[in-house]
Design an enzyme around this catalytic site. Structure first.
Site, PDB file in Angstrom:
ATOM      1  N   LEU A 111      70.517  32.650   1.736  1.00  0.00           N
ATOM      2  CA  LEU A 111      70.546  34.069   2.034  1.00  0.00           C
ATOM      3  C   LEU A 111      69.721  34.780   0.976  1.00  0.00           C
ATOM      4  O   LEU A 111      69.633  34.320  -0.164  1.00  0.00           O
ATOM      5  CB  LEU A 111      71.981  34.616   1.999  1.00  0.00           C
ATOM      6  N   ASP A 112      69.116  35.912   1.333  1.00  0.00           N
ATOM      7  CA  ASP A 112      68.423  36.729   0.342  1.00  0.00           C
ATOM      8  C   ASP A 112      69.372  37.072  -0.801  1.00  0.00           C
ATOM      9  O   ASP A 112      70.593  37.204  -0.599  1.00  0.00           O
ATOM     10  CB  ASP A 112      67.918  38.036   0.969  1.00  0.00           C
ATOM     11  N   ARG A 113      68.822  37.283  -1.969  1.00  0.00           N
ATOM     12  CA  ARG A 113      69.636  37.606  -3.146  1.00  0.00           C
ATOM     13  C   ARG A 113      70.592  38.778  -2.881  1.00  0.00           C
ATOM     14  O   ARG A 113      71.767  38.740  -3.266  1.00  0.00           O
ATOM     15  CB  ARG A 113      68.726  37.968  -4.327  1.00  0.00           C
ATOM     16  N   THR A 162      71.704  39.933  -0.024  1.00  0.00           N
ATOM     17  CA  THR A 162      72.574  39.763   1.138  1.00  0.00           C
ATOM     18  C   THR A 162      73.823  38.999   0.725  1.00  0.00           C
ATOM     19  O   THR A 162      73.744  38.027  -0.017  1.00  0.00           O
ATOM     20  CB  THR A 162      71.843  38.985   2.250  1.00  0.00           C
TER      21      THR A 162
END
Length: 214
Positions: A56-58, A60
Site C-alpha cells: 500500500l502507498d505510505r 494509505t
C-alpha cells in the site's frame, strides 16, 4: 516492535499474516537508512521469515497480507497478479460525484514530476476502478463524499489518480488534492477496508474487513 504486531495484527497462522497498516508508514523499506522503517522491516524484526506479497502507498492505511514461507508467498502473489483477490477501499473525496461509475483510463509514472503519476489514455497498460458513493456530507463547510473504491487493476497511485481525474480527489492527499482538499484532513483519507483471497494451504476463501479510521 512487538507492540506494533499487537496493535496491528488482524490474523496470523503458520503461512501468513494480515496487518492493519497505519497511515504514514512505508510497506517496504525505501532507499537509505532514513526510509528503512516500514511494515516489512518491523515484522521481520519480530518474525524473520516474513515475506512481501503486495504493498500500500505510505499514506494509505488498511489491510496488507504477508507470507511466512515461499510457497505461500508464491501462491498469494499469483492471486494478486491474476486478479483473483477482492480488494475494497474507502475514501473521502472532494465534492459530490455521481452515485456510482467507473474510471477506465491508464495510469503511469510522470518522470517530469516525481513521484507523481498521471492518467494517460495513450499509455498501453489499462487501469480500471469502480466507485460507489456511500454518503455525502459537509466537512469544514466543504461538500465531500465517502466512496467505496474497487480497483480491478493495481497500478501505482491508481485510486488517487483516478479520483483526481474525475475532479473528486481524495482529501488530505498532498500529491493530488486541491489546496482546499488538502486542508480538510491531516492524513490521506484512503483505507484498504476489505481483502479476500484463497488460503494457500487450506484452499478456503479468507475475507477480512477493517473499518476506516476516518
Amino acid at each position: 516492535m512487538s507492540n506494533f504486531l499487537e496493535e496491528c495484527l488482524v490474523y496470523r497462522d503458520d503461512d501468513l499474516l494480515v496487518i492493519n497498516k497505519p497511515a504514514g508508514l512505508l510497506s517496504v523499506p525505501g532507499k537509505g537508512d532514513a526510509l528503512f522503517d516500514s511494515v516489512l522491516s518491523r515484522l521481520q524484526a519480530i518474525e524473520a521469515k516474513t515475506l512481501l506479497v503486495h504493498r500500500l502507498d505510505r499514506d494509505t492505511s488498511g489491510l496488507l497480507v504477508f507470507a511466512l514461507n515461499r510457497p505461500a508467498q508464491s501462491h498469494i502473489s499469483r492471486q494478486f497478479q491474476d486478479r483473483q483477490t477482492k480488494k475494497l477501499y474507502q475514501a473521502i473525496v472532494e465534492g459530490q460525484p455521481v452515485d456510482q461509475g467507473q474510471v477506465d483510463v491508464p495510469v503511469c509514472y510522470d518522470p517530469k514530476n516525481p513521484p507523481l503519476h498521471i492518467a494517460d489514455p495513450d499509455y498501453p497498460k489499462s487501469a480500471l476502478t469502480y466507485f460507489k458513493v456511500l454518503d455525502q456530507f459537509q466537512l469544514k463547510g466543504q461538500p465531500v463524499s465517502r466512496v467505496a473504491l474497487t480497483p480491478i487493476t493495481g497500478r501505482s497511485h491508481q485510486l488517487r489518480v483516478h479520483m483526481q481525474y474525475i475532479d473528486h480527489p481524495i482529501i488530505g492527499d498532498t500529491l493530488y488534492a486541491t489546496t482546499v482538499g488538502q486542508s480538510l484532513s491531516d492524513r490521506l483519507c484512503l483505507h484498504a477496508t476489505e481483502l479476500s483471497f484463497i488460503h494457500p494451504v487450506t484452499g478456503q476463501t479468507l475475507n477480512f474487513v477493517c473499518p476506516p479510521p476516518f
